[in-house]
Design a protein around this motif. Structure first.
Motif, PDB file in Angstrom:
ATOM      1  N   ILE A 501     -13.617   5.015 -17.314  1.00 46.79           N
ATOM      2  CA  ILE A 501     -12.540   5.420 -16.400  1.00 46.79           C
ATOM      3  C   ILE A 501     -11.240   5.699 -17.148  1.00 46.79           C
ATOM      4  N   LYS A 502     -11.169   5.269 -18.419  1.00 43.52           N
ATOM      5  CA  LYS A 502      -9.971   5.537 -19.203  1.00 43.52           C
ATOM      6  C   LYS A 502      -9.966   6.957 -19.761  1.00 43.52           C
ATOM      7  N   GLU A 503     -11.159   7.599 -19.689  1.00 48.15           N
ATOM      8  CA  GLU A 503     -11.264   8.983 -20.136  1.00 48.15           C
ATOM      9  C   GLU A 503     -10.893   9.895 -18.966  1.00 48.15           C
ATOM     10  N   GLU A 504      -9.738  10.562 -19.064  1.00 50.79           N
ATOM     11  CA  GLU A 504      -9.180  11.310 -17.931  1.00 50.79           C
ATOM     12  C   GLU A 504     -10.122  12.385 -17.420  1.00 50.79           C
ATOM     13  N   GLN A 506     -13.382  12.499 -17.484  1.00 47.95           N
ATOM     14  CA  GLN A 506     -14.480  11.870 -16.731  1.00 47.95           C
ATOM     15  C   GLN A 506     -13.986  11.423 -15.353  1.00 47.95           C
ATOM     16  N   MET A 507     -12.817  10.833 -15.323  1.00 48.97           N
ATOM     17  CA  MET A 507     -12.272  10.340 -14.053  1.00 48.97           C
ATOM     18  C   MET A 507     -12.009  11.493 -13.088  1.00 48.97           C
ATOM     19  N   GLN A 508     -11.449  12.569 -13.592  1.00 44.67           N
ATOM     20  CA  GLN A 508     -11.151  13.713 -12.723  1.00 44.67           C
ATOM     21  C   GLN A 508     -12.435  14.344 -12.175  1.00 44.67           C
ATOM     22  N   MET A 509     -13.448  14.524 -13.051  1.00 44.33           N
ATOM     23  CA  MET A 509     -14.701  15.115 -12.606  1.00 44.33           C
ATOM     24  C   MET A 509     -15.403  14.192 -11.611  1.00 44.33           C
ATOM     25  N   GLY A 510     -15.372  12.882 -11.906  1.00 47.64           N
ATOM     26  CA  GLY A 510     -16.018  11.922 -11.003  1.00 47.64           C
ATOM     27  C   GLY A 510     -15.398  11.945  -9.623  1.00 47.64           C
ATOM     28  N   LEU A 511     -14.080  11.953  -9.560  1.00 48.07           N
ATOM     29  CA  LEU A 511     -13.382  11.964  -8.282  1.00 48.07           C
ATOM     30  C   LEU A 511     -13.607  13.279  -7.533  1.00 48.07           C
ATOM     31  N   LYS A 512     -13.585  14.394  -8.287  1.00 51.56           N
ATOM     32  CA  LYS A 512     -13.801  15.697  -7.663  1.00 51.56           C
ATOM     33  C   LYS A 512     -15.196  15.784  -7.057  1.00 51.56           C
ATOM     34  N   LEU A 513     -16.182  15.310  -7.822  1.00 54.71           N
ATOM     35  CA  LEU A 513     -17.556  15.339  -7.342  1.00 54.71           C
ATOM     36  C   LEU A 513     -17.729  14.405  -6.152  1.00 54.71           C
ATOM     37  N   LEU A 526     -19.038   5.155  -5.451  1.00 58.30           N
ATOM     38  CA  LEU A 526     -18.346   5.560  -6.675  1.00 58.30           C
ATOM     39  C   LEU A 526     -18.094   4.335  -7.538  1.00 58.30           C
ATOM     40  N   ASP A 527     -18.751   4.282  -8.690  1.00 59.82           N
ATOM     41  CA  ASP A 527     -18.548   3.155  -9.603  1.00 59.82           C
ATOM     42  C   ASP A 527     -17.374   3.472 -10.518  1.00 59.82           C
ATOM     43  N   ASP A 528     -16.207   3.032 -10.093  1.00 62.57           N
ATOM     44  CA  ASP A 528     -14.957   3.298 -10.808  1.00 62.57           C
ATOM     45  C   ASP A 528     -14.434   2.032 -11.476  1.00 62.57           C
ATOM     46  N   ARG A 529     -15.316   1.099 -11.771  1.00 66.87           N
ATOM     47  CA  ARG A 529     -14.896  -0.168 -12.383  1.00 66.87           C
ATOM     48  C   ARG A 529     -14.608   0.008 -13.879  1.00 66.87           C
ATOM     49  N   SER A 530     -13.820  -0.874 -14.392  1.00 69.27           N
ATOM     50  CA  SER A 530     -13.529  -0.850 -15.830  1.00 69.27           C
ATOM     51  C   SER A 530     -14.535  -1.721 -16.575  1.00 69.27           C
ATOM     52  N   GLU A 531     -15.822  -1.520 -16.244  1.00 72.66           N
ATOM     53  CA  GLU A 531     -16.921  -2.235 -16.903  1.00 72.66           C
ATOM     54  C   GLU A 531     -17.515  -1.319 -17.975  1.00 72.66           C
ATOM     55  N   ARG A 532     -18.250  -1.933 -18.897  1.00 72.50           N
ATOM     56  CA  ARG A 532     -18.919  -1.136 -19.904  1.00 72.50           C
ATOM     57  C   ARG A 532     -20.066  -0.347 -19.256  1.00 72.50           C
ATOM     58  N   TYR A 533     -20.435   0.737 -19.906  1.00 71.74           N
ATOM     59  CA  TYR A 533     -21.449   1.645 -19.362  1.00 71.74           C
ATOM     60  C   TYR A 533     -22.783   0.917 -19.112  1.00 71.74           C
ATOM     61  N   GLY A 534     -23.216   0.072 -20.035  1.00 75.48           N
ATOM     62  CA  GLY A 534     -24.489  -0.634 -19.889  1.00 75.48           C
ATOM     63  C   GLY A 534     -24.539  -1.493 -18.651  1.00 75.48           C
ATOM     64  N   ALA A 535     -23.442  -2.167 -18.317  1.00 74.82           N
ATOM     65  CA  ALA A 535     -23.386  -3.014 -17.125  1.00 74.82           C
ATOM     66  C   ALA A 535     -23.488  -2.167 -15.853  1.00 74.82           C
ATOM     67  N   LYS A 536     -22.862  -0.975 -15.887  1.00 78.85           N
ATOM     68  CA  LYS A 536     -22.913  -0.098 -14.718  1.00 78.85           C
ATOM     69  C   LYS A 536     -24.333   0.433 -14.488  1.00 78.85           C
ATOM     70  N   ILE A 537     -25.011   0.812 -15.565  1.00 80.03           N
ATOM     71  CA  ILE A 537     -26.383   1.296 -15.440  1.00 80.03           C
ATOM     72  C   ILE A 537     -27.298   0.174 -14.945  1.00 80.03           C
ATOM     73  N   ILE A 549     -25.773   9.422 -10.567  1.00 82.42           N
ATOM     74  CA  ILE A 549     -25.130  10.520 -11.300  1.00 82.42           C
ATOM     75  C   ILE A 549     -24.172   9.889 -12.311  1.00 82.42           C
ATOM     76  N   VAL A 550     -24.352  10.220 -13.553  1.00 82.13           N
ATOM     77  CA  VAL A 550     -23.524   9.665 -14.615  1.00 82.13           C
ATOM     78  C   VAL A 550     -22.578  10.745 -15.138  1.00 82.13           C
ATOM     79  N   VAL A 551     -21.285  10.479 -15.017  1.00 79.25           N
ATOM     80  CA  VAL A 551     -20.259  11.340 -15.611  1.00 79.25           C
ATOM     81  C   VAL A 551     -19.797  10.610 -16.866  1.00 79.25           C
ATOM     82  N   GLY A 552     -20.292  11.095 -18.032  1.00 84.05           N
ATOM     83  CA  GLY A 552     -20.020  10.386 -19.279  1.00 84.05           C
ATOM     84  C   GLY A 552     -19.725  11.322 -20.425  1.00 84.05           C
ATOM     85  N   LYS A 553     -20.185  10.941 -21.602  1.00 78.63           N
ATOM     86  CA  LYS A 553     -19.899  11.723 -22.808  1.00 78.63           C
ATOM     87  C   LYS A 553     -20.491  13.130 -22.750  1.00 78.63           C
TER      88      LYS A 553
END
Length: 592
Positions: A501-504, A506-513, A526-537, A549-553
């Motif tokens: 979520i610190k990556e702008e 990713q955050m913009q695309m996630g919110l738009k989608l 919408l998983d917008d938590r400040s958790e690590r990717y592995g915990a979210k998966i 749906i994963v909005v990531g790297k």
């Protein structure tokens, strides 16, 4: 303005960061079923007492989804929804005769004025009283009333989470008729309605013939969700749709695999031959040609008890529920002791039908219906170390034949005749009964027929365990990672994960989608938590929404990732054409 504000608030609650979803890595102690484990670990339910659970936001959403499907189908079938009192005056249960007979599962209590009440586990008495007060003529019939409401059954050993809880949510419906023909019509309507409900929920199920149990009546069917973890063993045909509980299953009459041991009637000395196995070995015959005596003690109201004698072929097994149903007025069957048999002048292993009624004065002697006119049998002579051969039951008078046998795997199907029966496990999710006049007669609930004569209402009863269905769905749809909700039952359709979520971008695309899918009517978490990717998966896999749906790297390459939860299959989707991306997601959600 109100609608807009409410919609915006609802969108906020669909964010993981705003929802109460307490997920856990470790399984709770003393958990046996995966549904119990996953519903707690996934933050769907919370136990607050033995067999009593809170439904948290995700659990409440699933409960509402299931409830809505049940309501839609019941309303479409012409039933009227009501809401009956959770607390019931004990006087109604006393009037029906169930206040004492129901057992300790019925929670009884007194109010401050010392009036007796119960917490309703079922509502036959209440609904009968309601209709008695409001329906007077055959012209007002038929009528079908139902509710989706809280129940309480004081289970001695609540276990398996929502599967066998003390407090539960149930859909119970009751129909009232002026004829048995109309009751049967409604019974068939409800059977079809229930089939639609379970089909919509994405369940693999069977409607099986069942015993009526404590509810009473006849024409009973259970809806069993097929699952290896099910408590009930059901008998099904490998060639047709036949299914039944073991206590109600029947078969094509079994035939012998060997020639009959033809012999003139005679008494043989058979020292220490007290089992079917030793008797078959002694006479060199298959157990089919022997007559087995099973003696039980029946318990009745008022503390009365009596010995009961059941006869069936030595190759068969007595089904205890069928045996209990054969005895009018009996509440329970227990094992007869050696002392019981001795007091009747009998010894186990040598009991037979000859002169048994004279010896014991028992009115409770029953023969399995497949023994009608059977001959060439070998049976006990009611004398230690002696058996009769050449026994022909057609020469006996006044024998009472009942269905007593428990079917065996490999027996022939009673419907299609060609298929073979086999056993599987199931979870009871619904039960429908043709009650008849059991409750209306006891409670003096009558209507005036076409001749102006008072007649008791003819009733049907129909139940679905709504909260139990959450467990049933998971028992049938899960893997080692977590739950896999069916489309109709899932709390949300899509689990939209913003990897960082610190990556702008990713955050913009996630919110738009998220906003776009919400506008298209697709429910997203919408998983917008400040958790690590592995915990979210891990939470996605545990919670088990149909799609992730994963909005990531991958966004750096112009891609996001779609994951199908049922098989964890992954697919990359391009984001350059945003409208095409949304259309693709909608297509997947609607078709898979």
């Amino acid at each position: 303005m109100r609608k807009t504000k409410h919609y915006l608030n609802e969108r906020k609650t669909m964010r993981f960061s705003k929802l109460l979803i307490p997920t856990f890595k470790e399984a709770p102690k003393d958990v046996v079923l995966k549904s119990h484990e996953y519903l707690i670990r996934g933050g769907f339910i919370q136990q607050i007492g033995s067999g009593i659970y809170n439904f948290l936001p995700l659990g409440k959403r699933v409960l509402d989804k299931v409830r809505q499907i049940v309501k839609e189908e019941m309303d479409n079938a012409g039933a009227n929804e009501v809401a009956l009192g959770f607390v019931t005056p004990a006087s109604l249960w006393q009037k029906s005769g169930r206040f004492e007979r129901y057992g300790k599962e019925l929670l009884r209590f007194k109010d401050r004025k010392e009036n007796d009440f119960v917490l309703g586990p079922t509502h036959e008495e209440v609904i009968t009283e309601l209709v008695k007060a409001n329906v007077k003529s055959y012209k007002q019939l038929p009528i079908h009333l139902y509710q989706i409401n809280l129940k309480f059954r004081d289970e001695m050993r609540p276990r398996f989470g929502l599967m066998r809880a003390r407090e539960f949510i149930m859909k119970d419906g009751y129909s009232f008729h002026s004829s048995y023909e109309d009751l049967k019509r409604e019974f068939d309507v409800v059977e079809a309605t229930y089939s639609r409900i379970f089909t919509r929920l994405g369940l693999d199920f069977r409607a099986v013939i069942a015993d009526s149990g404590a509810i009473g009546g006849s024409g009973s069917k259970e809806f069993m969700v097929l699952a290896n973890s099910g408590e009930d063993t059901i008998c099904v045909c490998d060639s047709c749709a036949y299914g039944a509980n073991l206590e109600a299953a029947t078969r094509v009459q079994k035939l012998p695999s060997t020639e009959a041991p033809v012999a003139s009637f005679a008494k043989f000395h058979t020292p220490k031959v007290q089992t079917i196995e030793s008797l078959s070995e002694f006479f060199k015959v298959e157990p089919f040609w022997t007559l087995k005596a099973v003696v039980k003690k029946a318990l009745f109201d008022g503390g009365k008890s009596a010995l009961v004698y059941f006869f069936l072929r030595g190759s068969d097994t007595l089904n205890e529920t069928k045996a209990l149903n054969a005895i009018s007025g009996a509440n329970e069957l227990i094992e007869a002791s050696e002392e019981d048999l001795k007091s009747a002048g009998l010894v186990q292993g040598f009991i037979g039908p000859f002169a048994l009624r004279n010896l014991t004065s028992s009115p409770y002697i029953y023969f399995d219906k497949e023994l009608e006119n059977a001959n060439h049998l070998i049976c006990g002579a009611n004398e230690v170390d002696y058996h009769f051969v050449g026994v022909d039951l057609s020469t006996f008078e006044g024998l009472e034949f009942k269905d007593l046998v428990e079917v065996q795997e490999g027996d022939s199907c009673p419907i299609c005749k060609k298929g073979k029966l086999y056993f599987t496990k199931g979870i009871e999710a619904g039960h429908i009964f043709q009650l008849g006049t059991k409750y209306s007669s006891a409670m003096e609930a009558t209507f005036l027929d076409e001749s102006g004569k008072a007649q008791p209402f003819i009733m049907g009863c129909y139940g679905i365990g709504v909260s139990r269905l959450l467990s049933a769905i998971i028992e049938q749809h899960h893997d080692e990672r977590g739950m896999i909700w069916t489309r109709a039952s899932a709390p949300f359709c899509i689990h939209l994960i913003i990897s960082n979520i610190k990556e702008e971008s990713q955050m913009q695309m996630g919110l738009k989608l998220y906003e776009s899918l919400q506008n298209k009517g697709i429910e997203c978490l919408l998983d917008d938590r400040s958790e690590r990717y592995g915990a979210k998966i891990a939470d996605f896999e545990l919670i088990g929404l149909p799609f992730g749906i994963v909005v990531g790297k991958g966004l750096e390459k112009g891609e996001i990732e779609l994951i199908r939860r049922k098989n964890l299959q992954k697919e990359s989707l391009g984001v350059a054409d945003f409208d095409a991306l949304v259309s693709k997601i909608l297509e997947v959600c609607q078709c898979d």
